[in-house]
Scaffold this motif. Structure first.
Motif, mmCIF file in Angstrom:
data_model
loop_
_atom_site.group_PDB
_atom_site.id
_atom_site.type_symbol
_atom_site.label_atom_id
_atom_site.label_comp_id
_atom_site.label_asym_id
_atom_site.label_seq_id
_atom_site.Cartn_x
_atom_site.Cartn_y
_atom_site.Cartn_z
ATOM 1 N N UNK A 164 -9.006 -28.968 30.188
ATOM 2 C CA UNK A 164 -10.162 -28.014 30.078
ATOM 3 C C UNK A 164 -10.608 -27.516 31.280
ATOM 4 N N UNK A 165 -11.245 -26.429 31.212
ATOM 5 C CA UNK A 165 -11.984 -25.593 32.628
ATOM 6 C C UNK A 165 -12.855 -26.573 33.125
ATOM 7 N N UNK A 166 -13.746 -27.335 32.506
ATOM 8 C CA UNK A 166 -14.698 -28.290 33.044
ATOM 9 C C UNK A 166 -14.163 -29.613 33.117
ATOM 10 N N UNK B 96 -9.282 -34.047 29.260
ATOM 11 C CA UNK B 96 -8.899 -35.435 28.569
ATOM 12 C C UNK B 96 -8.094 -36.101 29.617
ATOM 13 N N UNK B 97 -8.443 -37.672 29.818
ATOM 14 C CA UNK B 97 -7.365 -38.354 30.860
ATOM 15 C C UNK B 97 -6.015 -38.050 30.556
ATOM 16 N N UNK B 98 -5.214 -38.142 31.704
ATOM 17 C CA UNK B 98 -3.756 -37.560 31.472
ATOM 18 C C UNK B 98 -3.612 -36.264 31.799
ATOM 19 N N UNK B 99 -4.676 -35.432 31.764
ATOM 20 C CA UNK B 99 -4.320 -34.048 32.099
ATOM 21 C C UNK B 99 -4.889 -33.934 33.845
ATOM 22 N N UNK B 100 -4.310 -32.974 34.445
ATOM 23 C CA UNK B 100 -4.353 -32.956 35.841
ATOM 24 C C UNK B 100 -6.045 -32.794 36.285
ATOM 25 N N UNK B 101 -6.832 -32.173 35.616
ATOM 26 C CA UNK B 101 -8.409 -31.881 35.785
ATOM 27 C C UNK B 101 -8.927 -33.251 35.319
ATOM 28 N N UNK C 250 -16.488 -26.232 39.606
ATOM 29 C CA UNK C 250 -16.322 -25.588 40.617
ATOM 30 C C UNK C 250 -15.600 -26.194 41.659
ATOM 31 N N UNK C 251 -14.646 -27.186 41.342
ATOM 32 C CA UNK C 251 -13.907 -27.892 42.154
ATOM 33 C C UNK C 251 -12.896 -28.358 41.350
ATOM 34 N N UNK C 252 -11.815 -27.603 40.439
ATOM 35 C CA UNK C 252 -10.992 -28.205 39.493
ATOM 36 C C UNK C 252 -9.722 -28.113 39.697
#
Ligand code: IDP
Ligand code: MG
Length: 159
Positions: free
Chosen positions: A101-103, A108-113, A121-123
């Protein structure tokens, strides 16, 4: 040869993925590339570039009315970014899923972000949001074109 080109080609998509300056500064380049590679997507273009504000404004033109637009442009021009084109079946949507997700607070854990970012603003990474956006973004970032090649792993990834 078990891969049949006719059946697959219509489902093939390309997406534009950019590791943002924070991702490059934080040494996440290898990790991020590795996630797309291990998934089974195929790299078509890759370069480290610094862009100027006019270019960043063009890339984010759809967001020019947003209150965070100037900050976003400053962020994107604050250091080199890694521009990439990845190819695969459903890569636009699945790429967004891999990114999260953008924020990052909602990723979710496991995603890059979800794994590597805290603040919206630092994603860390950008991914095209549709096939049409991908087409425009690839044309903007890779006017020289991308590389035509076919991974020998293809029949092990596609039925
Ligand atoms: P996306 O990157 O997930 O597609 P967009 O809505 O297209 O998200 O926004 C582009 C980028 O603008 C985001 O990745 C993020 O870096 C930044 N951004 C979006 N919303 C905000 C906000 O509310 N504050 C600060 N930056 C934001
Ligand atoms: Mg977007």
């Amino acid at each position: 040869r078990i891969w049949k080109s006719g059946r697959l080609s219509s489902a093939m998509e390309q997406t534009f993925i950019m590791i943002k300056p924070d991702g490059a500064q934080r040494c996440l380049v290898g990790e991020i590339i590795s996630r797309f590679e291990k998934k089974g997507f195929s790299l078509r273009g890759l370069k480290l570039v610094s862009v100027d504000s006019a270019f960043a404004e063009k890339h984010y033109a759809d967001l020019s009315a947003k209150p965070f637009f100037n900050g976003l442009v400053e962020y994107i021009i604050s250091g080199p970014v890694v521009a990439m084109v990845w190819e695969g079946k459903g890569v636009v949507k699945t790429g967004r899923t891999i990114i999260g997700a953008t924020n990052p607070a909602d990723s979710a854990p496991g995603t890059i972000r979800g794994d590597f970012a805290v603040d919206i603003g630092r994603n860390v990474i950008h991914g095209s949001d549709s096939v049409e956006s991908a087409r425009k973004e690839i044309a903007l970032w890779f006017p020289e074109g991308v590389v035509e090649w076919q991974s020998s792993l293809r029949p092990w990834i596609y039925e």
